[in-house]
Motif scaffolding. Structure first.
Motif, PDB file in Angstrom:
ATOM      1  N   PHE A 278      -1.764  -5.503 -11.140  1.00 49.28           N
ATOM      2  CA  PHE A 278      -2.325  -4.662 -10.184  1.00 49.28           C
ATOM      3  C   PHE A 278      -1.151  -4.015  -9.387  1.00 49.28           C
ATOM      4  N   LYS A 279      -1.390  -2.716  -9.132  1.00 46.21           N
ATOM      5  CA  LYS A 279      -0.583  -1.984  -8.520  1.00 46.21           C
ATOM      6  C   LYS A 279      -0.978  -1.614  -7.136  1.00 46.21           C
ATOM      7  N   MET A 280      -0.472  -1.821  -6.006  1.00 51.16           N
ATOM      8  CA  MET A 280      -1.066  -1.559  -4.690  1.00 51.16           C
ATOM      9  C   MET A 280       0.078  -0.233  -4.339  1.00 51.16           C
ATOM     10  N   ALA A 281      -0.556   0.580  -3.479  1.00 46.70           N
ATOM     11  CA  ALA A 281      -0.097   1.635  -2.916  1.00 46.70           C
ATOM     12  C   ALA A 281       1.119   1.133  -2.189  1.00 46.70           C
TER      13      ALA A 281
ATOM     14  N   SER B 119       0.512   1.205   1.620  1.00 49.46           N
ATOM     15  CA  SER B 119      -0.687   0.707   2.405  1.00 49.46           C
ATOM     16  C   SER B 119      -0.234  -0.529   3.444  1.00 49.46           C
ATOM     17  N   LEU B 120      -0.926  -0.856   4.122  1.00 44.79           N
ATOM     18  CA  LEU B 120      -0.805  -2.063   5.227  1.00 44.79           C
ATOM     19  C   LEU B 120      -0.425  -3.302   4.567  1.00 44.79           C
TER      20      LEU B 120
ATOM     21  N   LEU C  34       3.795  -7.264   2.625  1.00 45.54           N
ATOM     22  CA  LEU C  34       4.120  -8.054   1.577  1.00 45.54           C
ATOM     23  C   LEU C  34       5.702  -7.899   1.854  1.00 45.54           C
ATOM     24  N   ARG C  35       6.339  -6.573   2.087  1.00 41.21           N
ATOM     25  CA  ARG C  35       7.761  -6.524   2.315  1.00 41.21           C
ATOM     26  C   ARG C  35       8.337  -7.217   3.542  1.00 41.21           C
TER      27      ARG C  35
END
Length: 195
Positions: free
Chosen positions: A3-6, A9-10, A15-16
């Protein structure tokens, strides 16, 4: 299939970020729900913080399992001291461990053809030691990807990627494996080679 998240995105940003930021947001939502909602609706309001709690757990797991900066630097120094023959062998072995069928290519633009789940990926790694990687190798890799009708391409480097080259890579969706990601990819193979 991953799954690739923008990237902007919040949830991707959280996550980073340090894990405790997501935990603090989750707790803040719970406290606001406690202060503003009647007791019978508190649980429903507090559930709004659950996704942030999940993000905190994922971020904490990633951050605590990531190698230290010193370990990454030591691994990159070890990679930089390798010959092309040793580096390409380690890279091929690491990609095989990731589930790719690895085929060596005799091409100036791409060194490996990776096959997985019906997809073909071209990988360029011969300039992994270059201190600075410019636009030319990325353009050559993209031309080779089109010529071979591959679905995507990857460039591996321990050096700096110029701004123009990075913009081109983003525009052409060329994945750049560098720094910590490269160290983590090769770490199991290099560790197995030491024992």
């Amino acid at each position: 299939m991953k799954f690739k998240m923008a990237e902007k995105s919040l949830f991707a940003i959280l996550l980073r970020s340090p894990w405790w930021i997501s935990l603090a947001i989750s707790l803040a939502i719970g406290l606001v729900a406690r202060a503003l909602l009647p007791p019978e609706y508190f649980l429903f309001g507090a559930m709004g913080g659950f996704p942030f709690l999940v993000i905190a757990v994922i971020a904490a797991w990633r951050q605590f399992s990531a190698p230290s900066t010193a370990h990454v630097e030591a691994t990159l120094a070890q990679i930089g001291a390798m010959s092309w023959r040793d580096f390409s062998a380690a890279l091929g072995q690491a990609l095989g461990r990731e589930g790719f069928e690895v085929r060596r290519l005799d091409s100036a633009a791409a060194d490996f053809e990776l096959l997985k789940a019906g997809r073909t990926v071209l990988l360029s790694g011969k300039r992994w030691k270059a201190a600075r990687l410019g636009l030319e190798p990325f353009q050559a890799l993209e031309a080779a990807r089109r010529a071979r009708d591959a679905s995507s391409s990857i460039c591996v480097t321990t050096g700096e990627v110029t701004a123009n080259a990075r913009q081109f890579a983003v525009a052409q969706q060329i994945r750049v494996i560098e720094g910590m990601e490269l160290a983590q990819l090769l770490r199991p193979v290099l560790a197995a080679g030491k024992s």
